[in-house]
Design a protein around this motif. Structure first.
Motif, PDB file in Angstrom:
ATOM      1  N   LYS A 120       0.813  -1.230   0.000  1.00 19.06           N
ATOM      2  CA  LYS A 120       0.000   0.000   0.000  1.00 19.06           C
ATOM      3  C   LYS A 120       0.844   1.277   0.000  1.00 19.06           C
ATOM      4  CE  LYS A 120      -3.534  -2.742   0.390  1.00 19.06           C
ATOM      5  NZ  LYS A 120      -4.331  -3.107  -0.817  1.00 19.06           N
ATOM      6  N   ILE A 121       2.040   1.218  -0.593  1.00 15.15           N
ATOM      7  CA  ILE A 121       2.859   2.424  -0.724  1.00 15.15           C
ATOM      8  C   ILE A 121       2.244   3.305  -1.814  1.00 15.15           C
ATOM      9  CG2 ILE A 121       5.144   3.351  -1.254  1.00 15.15           C
ATOM     10  CD1 ILE A 121       4.959   1.721   1.371  1.00 15.15           C
ATOM     11  N   PRO A 122       2.020   4.586  -1.553  1.00 12.19           N
ATOM     12  CA  PRO A 122       1.420   5.462  -2.575  1.00 12.19           C
ATOM     13  C   PRO A 122       2.375   5.701  -3.747  1.00 12.19           C
ATOM     14  CG  PRO A 122       1.230   6.424  -0.369  1.00 12.19           C
ATOM     15  CD  PRO A 122       2.174   5.268  -0.265  1.00 12.19           C
ATOM     16  N   PHE A 123       1.828   5.625  -4.948  1.00  8.45           N
ATOM     17  CA  PHE A 123       2.569   5.944  -6.166  1.00  8.45           C
ATOM     18  C   PHE A 123       2.040   7.261  -6.724  1.00  8.45           C
ATOM     19  CE2 PHE A 123       3.543   1.572  -5.736  1.00  8.45           C
ATOM     20  CZ  PHE A 123       4.649   1.289  -6.521  1.00  8.45           C
ATOM     21  N   LYS A 124       2.951   8.170  -7.062  1.00  4.94           N
ATOM     22  CA  LYS A 124       2.571   9.393  -7.777  1.00  4.94           C
ATOM     23  C   LYS A 124       3.127   9.260  -9.191  1.00  4.94           C
ATOM     24  CE  LYS A 124       2.073  12.725  -4.016  1.00  4.94           C
ATOM     25  NZ  LYS A 124       0.745  13.220  -4.432  1.00  4.94           N
ATOM     26  N   LYS A 125       2.271   8.804 -10.107  1.00  8.95           N
ATOM     27  CA  LYS A 125       2.709   8.489 -11.458  1.00  8.95           C
ATOM     28  C   LYS A 125       2.456   9.654 -12.404  1.00  8.95           C
ATOM     29  CE  LYS A 125       2.412   4.876 -15.000  1.00  8.95           C
ATOM     30  NZ  LYS A 125       2.493   5.831 -16.119  1.00  8.95           N
TER      31      LYS A 125
END
Length: 214
Positions: free
Chosen positions: A66-71
């Motif tokens: 559940k690590i946030p990704f900023k794509k």
């Protein structure tokens, strides 16, 4: 707040970075930097970039945690480094330390160094760490701590840096002007275990090579 940014450059022995990561308040990964975080068992707060360098199994691992990704799209106006610096500032970082940001590609290295200039001029502590060299962006005063004989080079990152002093070195400087196109303050040598570098106006890049005869 001390923020570590893991980039996708040269690391060498990744265990050399463990002490630094242990001191971090927050860890951010720029795209393929997550591959190295994975090797070290690090769970970053965010992973930022166009995701063209992160390995599929690493991405799946962090998605599972559940690590946030900023794509961002590959065709974009800003580098991953610029985007992740913006995030670090939003999160309240007062000190930003890059790892894996030096080496591999010269254009990426130079871009990584210049990207922090604006934040450094606004009073943020910005520096880059590798296993044999540390690079600091300095706009007031900085103390280099090392061993007698360590090499230290100083470059102007702004067009001009005025009122530059170097004390505790084999070749001291007193109130000189450094110009970006005349880089003569290279390969100075620590005469004591602490050397002080000051600049009254402008931005310096201070490179400290630890225990190397270059």
């Amino acid at each position: 707040m001390k923020c570590i940014i893991m980039a996708n450059g040269d690391y060498g022995d990744i265990q050399n970075y463990r002490w630094l990561l242990d001191e971090a308040d927050i860890i951010l990964c720029a795209d393929g930097g997550a591959n190295y975080a994975y090797q070290m068992g690090v769970l970053p707060a965010y992973i930022v970039g166009d995701m063209d360098s992160i390995k599929p199994q690493v991405r799946a691992y962090y998605e599972g945690h559940k690590i946030p990704f900023k794509k961002y799209p590959q065709r974009k106006d800003f580098t991953d480094t610029q985007l992740i610096l913006e995030l670090a500032e939003e999160l309240g970082a007062s000190e930003i330390i890059f790892v894996g940001s030096l080496g591999k590609r010269l254009d990426h290295t130079l871009s990584n160094l210049y990207c922090g200039a604006e934040l450094a001029l606004r009073g943020k502590k910005i520096w880059h760490y590798s296993s044999d060299c540390s690079a600091y962006l300095v706009n007031t005063e900085f103390t280099v701590e090392g061993e007698i004989g360590d090499k230290v080079s100083v470059l102007a990152l702004s067009d001009m840096a005025r009122g530059v002093y170097e004390e505790g070195f084999e070749y001291p400087l007193e109130n000189v002007i450094l110009e970006k196109w005349n880089p003569y303050a290279i390969s100075n040598v620590l005469r004591e275990k602490r050397g002080v570098i000051r600049v009254q106006d402008g931005l310096l890049l201070v490179l400290h090579y630890r225990g190397r005869s270059l």
